[in-house]
Design a protein around this motif. Sequence first.
Motif, PDB file in Angstrom:
ATOM      1  N   LEU B  24     -20.628  14.157  -5.984  1.00 50.22           N
ATOM      2  CA  LEU B  24     -20.330  14.836  -7.247  1.00 50.22           C
ATOM      3  C   LEU B  24     -20.981  14.110  -8.428  1.00 50.22           C
ATOM      4  O   LEU B  24     -21.560  14.716  -9.327  1.00 50.22           O
ATOM      5  CB  LEU B  24     -18.808  14.897  -7.422  1.00 50.22           C
ATOM      6  N   ILE B  25     -20.866  12.799  -8.401  1.00 51.59           N
ATOM      7  CA  ILE B  25     -21.403  11.993  -9.503  1.00 51.59           C
ATOM      8  C   ILE B  25     -22.932  12.097  -9.560  1.00 51.59           C
ATOM      9  O   ILE B  25     -23.527  12.225 -10.625  1.00 51.59           O
ATOM     10  CB  ILE B  25     -20.968  10.513  -9.352  1.00 51.59           C
ATOM     11  N   GLU B  26     -23.552  12.065  -8.406  1.00 50.61           N
ATOM     12  CA  GLU B  26     -25.013  12.006  -8.379  1.00 50.61           C
ATOM     13  C   GLU B  26     -25.671  13.369  -8.542  1.00 50.61           C
ATOM     14  O   GLU B  26     -26.842  13.462  -8.904  1.00 50.61           O
ATOM     15  CB  GLU B  26     -25.481  11.343  -7.074  1.00 50.61           C
ATOM     16  N   LYS B  27     -24.876  14.395  -8.278  1.00 48.34           N
ATOM     17  CA  LYS B  27     -25.412  15.756  -8.281  1.00 48.34           C
ATOM     18  C   LYS B  27     -26.124  16.115  -9.595  1.00 48.34           C
ATOM     19  O   LYS B  27     -27.221  16.644  -9.593  1.00 48.34           O
ATOM     20  CB  LYS B  27     -24.260  16.738  -8.019  1.00 48.34           C
ATOM     21  N   MET B  33     -31.788   7.907 -12.566  1.00 46.33           N
ATOM     22  CA  MET B  33     -30.468   7.365 -12.925  1.00 46.33           C
ATOM     23  C   MET B  33     -29.712   6.921 -11.671  1.00 46.33           C
ATOM     24  O   MET B  33     -29.073   5.865 -11.657  1.00 46.33           O
ATOM     25  CB  MET B  33     -29.635   8.410 -13.673  1.00 46.33           C
ATOM     26  N   ASN B  34     -29.817   7.749 -10.641  1.00 46.81           N
ATOM     27  CA  ASN B  34     -29.095   7.413  -9.409  1.00 46.81           C
ATOM     28  C   ASN B  34     -29.620   6.129  -8.766  1.00 46.81           C
ATOM     29  O   ASN B  34     -28.859   5.394  -8.133  1.00 46.81           O
ATOM     30  CB  ASN B  34     -29.173   8.570  -8.416  1.00 46.81           C
ATOM     31  N   SER B  35     -30.920   5.876  -8.978  1.00 46.59           N
ATOM     32  CA  SER B  35     -31.489   4.672  -8.359  1.00 46.59           C
ATOM     33  C   SER B  35     -30.812   3.407  -8.895  1.00 46.59           C
ATOM     34  O   SER B  35     -30.752   2.392  -8.207  1.00 46.59           O
ATOM     35  CB  SER B  35     -32.997   4.624  -8.590  1.00 46.59           C
ATOM     36  N   PHE B  36     -30.287   3.482 -10.103  1.00 41.89           N
ATOM     37  CA  PHE B  36     -29.604   2.312 -10.660  1.00 41.89           C
ATOM     38  C   PHE B  36     -28.242   2.072 -10.004  1.00 41.89           C
ATOM     39  O   PHE B  36     -27.694   0.982 -10.072  1.00 41.89           O
ATOM     40  CB  PHE B  36     -29.419   2.469 -12.179  1.00 41.89           C
ATOM     41  N   ARG B  37     -27.701   3.124  -9.423  1.00 43.37           N
ATOM     42  CA  ARG B  37     -26.379   2.975  -8.813  1.00 43.37           C
ATOM     43  C   ARG B  37     -26.422   2.061  -7.588  1.00 43.37           C
ATOM     44  O   ARG B  37     -25.468   1.348  -7.309  1.00 43.37           O
ATOM     45  CB  ARG B  37     -25.822   4.353  -8.411  1.00 43.37           C
ATOM     46  N   PHE B 135     -36.895   7.527 -21.969  1.00 41.43           N
ATOM     47  CA  PHE B 135     -35.625   7.296 -21.280  1.00 41.43           C
ATOM     48  C   PHE B 135     -35.825   6.322 -20.115  1.00 41.43           C
ATOM     49  O   PHE B 135     -35.136   5.310 -20.003  1.00 41.43           O
ATOM     50  CB  PHE B 135     -35.046   8.622 -20.771  1.00 41.43           C
ATOM     51  N   ASN B 136     -36.794   6.628 -19.277  1.00 40.02           N
ATOM     52  CA  ASN B 136     -37.011   5.785 -18.094  1.00 40.02           C
ATOM     53  C   ASN B 136     -37.442   4.369 -18.452  1.00 40.02           C
ATOM     54  O   ASN B 136     -37.168   3.422 -17.734  1.00 40.02           O
ATOM     55  CB  ASN B 136     -38.059   6.422 -17.179  1.00 40.02           C
ATOM     56  N   LYS B 137     -38.114   4.269 -19.586  1.00 41.78           N
ATOM     57  CA  LYS B 137     -38.572   2.945 -19.999  1.00 41.78           C
ATOM     58  C   LYS B 137     -37.386   2.053 -20.370  1.00 41.78           C
ATOM     59  O   LYS B 137     -37.436   0.838 -20.218  1.00 41.78           O
ATOM     60  CB  LYS B 137     -39.514   3.095 -21.197  1.00 41.78           C
ATOM     61  N   HIS B 138     -36.316   2.660 -20.888  1.00 40.15           N
ATOM     62  CA  HIS B 138     -35.233   1.844 -21.446  1.00 40.15           C
ATOM     63  C   HIS B 138     -33.921   1.893 -20.665  1.00 40.15           C
ATOM     64  O   HIS B 138     -33.142   0.946 -20.719  1.00 40.15           O
ATOM     65  CB  HIS B 138     -34.970   2.246 -22.897  1.00 40.15           C
ATOM     66  N   TYR B 139     -33.669   2.993 -19.989  1.00 35.19           N
ATOM     67  CA  TYR B 139     -32.356   3.122 -19.350  1.00 35.19           C
ATOM     68  C   TYR B 139     -32.121   1.994 -18.332  1.00 35.19           C
ATOM     69  O   TYR B 139     -32.974   1.697 -17.493  1.00 35.19           O
ATOM     70  CB  TYR B 139     -32.216   4.480 -18.645  1.00 35.19           C
ATOM     71  N   LEU B 153     -19.892  -1.513 -13.150  1.00 34.69           N
ATOM     72  CA  LEU B 153     -18.961  -0.404 -12.933  1.00 34.69           C
ATOM     73  C   LEU B 153     -19.396   0.837 -13.703  1.00 34.69           C
ATOM     74  O   LEU B 153     -19.376   1.950 -13.195  1.00 34.69           O
ATOM     75  CB  LEU B 153     -17.552  -0.832 -13.359  1.00 34.69           C
ATOM     76  N   ASN B 154     -19.808   0.610 -14.946  1.00 38.29           N
ATOM     77  CA  ASN B 154     -20.249   1.734 -15.765  1.00 38.29           C
ATOM     78  C   ASN B 154     -21.491   2.386 -15.169  1.00 38.29           C
ATOM     79  O   ASN B 154     -21.574   3.610 -15.065  1.00 38.29           O
ATOM     80  CB  ASN B 154     -20.530   1.265 -17.198  1.00 38.29           C
ATOM     81  N   THR B 155     -22.439   1.567 -14.754  1.00 42.78           N
ATOM     82  CA  THR B 155     -23.692   2.099 -14.203  1.00 42.78           C
ATOM     83  C   THR B 155     -23.440   2.904 -12.925  1.00 42.78           C
ATOM     84  O   THR B 155     -24.100   3.892 -12.647  1.00 42.78           O
ATOM     85  CB  THR B 155     -24.670   0.942 -13.934  1.00 42.78           C
ATOM     86  N   LEU B 156     -22.441   2.461 -12.199  1.00 42.36           N
ATOM     87  CA  LEU B 156     -22.058   3.148 -10.968  1.00 42.36           C
ATOM     88  C   LEU B 156     -21.583   4.575 -11.258  1.00 42.36           C
ATOM     89  O   LEU B 156     -21.953   5.528 -10.584  1.00 42.36           O
ATOM     90  CB  LEU B 156     -20.925   2.339 -10.328  1.00 42.36           C
ATOM     91  N   PHE B 157     -20.764   4.708 -12.279  1.00 41.61           N
ATOM     92  CA  PHE B 157     -20.154   5.999 -12.591  1.00 41.61           C
ATOM     93  C   PHE B 157     -20.880   6.779 -13.689  1.00 41.61           C
ATOM     94  O   PHE B 157     -20.507   7.906 -13.982  1.00 41.61           O
ATOM     95  CB  PHE B 157     -18.688   5.806 -12.994  1.00 41.61           C
TER      96      PHE B 157
END
Lengths: 251, 454
Positions: B24-27, B33-37, B135-139, B153-157
């Motif tokens: 659900l979170i990754e959808k 973004m998901n790669s950071f999880r 975005f990709n440069k900084h996120y 924890l934040n990056t996970l969710f």
Amino acid sequence: MSLLKINDLRVAIEGKEILKGINLEINPGEVHAIMGPNGSGKSTLASALAGRDNFNITHGSVQYLDEDLLDMSPEERAKKGMFLGFQYPVEIPGVSMVNFLKTALNEKRKYNNLPPISASDFLKIMREKKELVEIHSNLTNRSVNEGFSGGEKKKNEIFQMAMLEPRLAILDETDSGLDIDALKIVANGVNKLRTKDNATIVITHYQRLLDYIIPDFVHVLYKGRIVKSSGKELAMELEEKGYDWLKEEVV
Amino acid sequence: METTNTLSELSHQLVDLFTENSELIEKESTDYMNSFRTKALEDFNKFGLPTKKQEAYRYTNLETYFKGEYFPVLSPENFSLNLTDIFKCDIPELDTYVVLVLNGFYYNKNIYHYLPEEVTITGLAQASKNQNGVFNKHYGKYADTSLDGLAALNTLFAQDGVYIHIPKGVELEKPIQIINICYSFKNLRITHRNLIVAEDNSKVNVVVCDHTLCDKSYLSNSVTEIYAGENSYIAYNKIQNENIKSTQLSNTFIHQEANSHVTSNTISLHGGLIRNNVYVTLNAPGCENNTYGLFFADDHQHIANYAEIRHMQPHCHSDQLFKGILDDEATGTFNGKIYVAKDAQKTEAYQRNNNILLSKTAKMNSKPQLEIYADDVKCSHGATMGQLDNDALFYLRTRGINEKEARHLLMYAFANEVISITNVPHLKERIIELVDKRLRGELSRCNNCTIGCT
Ligand SMILES: Nc1ncnc2c1ncn2[C@@H]1O[C@H](COP(=O)(O)OP(=O)(O)OP(=O)(O)O)[C@@H](O)[C@H]1O
Ligand SMILES: [Mg+2]
């Protein structure tokens, strides 16, 4: 009716008796000078009258306008017209002079069932009173007493007194630290504010001030007691002879 | 959920919560973004929630923050909220670009009139999909998940939040006002993720207002990454005004390039448990950073401020100032770290923390941490714990100002040093008003809000 009647007042600070039975009566229109050596209790008396709360009043009574003064909070005393000019005015960083004076003035007005003062009236009164004590600089744009010179602090006390128009003003060594011109200005301010209804207690070490503010009575406070009261000529005598002769007299 | 869990149990539960809901979170997120999880999960598995053994968390027991039952918000909810009602929370007279965020999700009906077209304000999820490279440069580059478990924890969710991009040379005069709103009929666990990119020679003022509109419990864990390009100017003001049942973990990561100027000011007016982390990296010479905070706590409130300023390069100037007033049984901590790398010569780094304790039972811990490897450094720190000045109080009272008002004047004077730093004119007046209300005990949440909650 007397303005102030002090009856056998004894005050202790941290268990030590500082005032050992003060008797003093002050009537409207009078100027009383209190003199006395360092540490004799002059400021203690002034603070006790203004309501300093870490003092322990062990005995006696004080009537102010026929009411029990000792029962009142410092602010109540002030609203009823009492004013203390501090020997060491306190610096209050962050509280602007304007905000401070406006709050003080409005508290008093509220007490007298008057609406808050308008901004323009306030500025007008402030300008007037600044002239009276000849404050020309922008002291009023600063925080209360913060960074004021010794003399400026003393002038600021008289300025506040002028703004608040007290019934009974107690001026604790308002003259020390003043140059001769400032001394005249301060004395002049006090004299201009004199009416037949109000009274002033001036605490001083110097006869000089009393050349300008002519007292009706001069009292000598010594070791917590008023050991001598007389007319203005007493100040002259003290200037000449110091306090030693009195000490002998007391002993 | 048990309320007596240990931190490691809590950490396991959070990992489980993620695993169960990862689809659900990754959808809705991009692969990027998901790669950071993956890394975040690894780090969080390794370190978990920060414990007291970590220097930065020595006085903060996160167990108390995480206990309690919350419903995780994992997708945006559709509210039939009336925008005009919420805009009453707006700062009167303050002309801003208002960005609403509901329970951590960007409100997709936000409209920005007259926003220069080169400036982007949008939802974080949307920004990640736009693929414009910025975005990709900084996120995820500044919120180091191995440094702080809350960042992991934040990056996970992380799913959504606010994305702001000010391109090179653009000076945005009108402030951007992010209004974070917690609004629900049950207790919520909320994750915010924000990214602010101010490129070279740009300028931006950001005001963040945190509100709980309901009487429910909220546990929010936010991460805001701020990038200040060369010679850029950023003012970041955060005003926390949440209900007594709310728990807020706020993590701000500021990355500064040469000659940039960033001032952050966190004003904690009200809340239950608050932990503010501000991590600053001065990555190039000539940076100026001011990290300020002002906090008020009474009742059983707890407020923890952590600031870490990393001087990596020479000729940077940093200033930390945190002031707080605590009453009743309130507790607070301040922990300010100054790190000066070996090459960061001619660093000037200052830190000050002043506290007023109004009751005997209020407690404050203050601790500076200095790690200095350069030798040509000007550095100072100081902390004070005090009561209101009795002499000043007496002085005011002898002028007829009643005790309550006199105390108020002195408290306000104390706070004013931080308030006066705010250079957004109408915002300053609003803060003055809010602080005034707070000091008079008249504030528990946004005063202008009319949304009735049951
Ligand atoms: N807060 C205090 N704690 C302890 N002792 C005090 C305190 N205030 C005053 N005293 C003592 O009381 C005595 C009287 O002090 P006070 O300030 O009234 O003297 P004074 O007559 O005004 O002196 P001066 O001419 O130097 O101003 C002194 O011995 C002083 O040390
Ligand atoms: Mg004295």
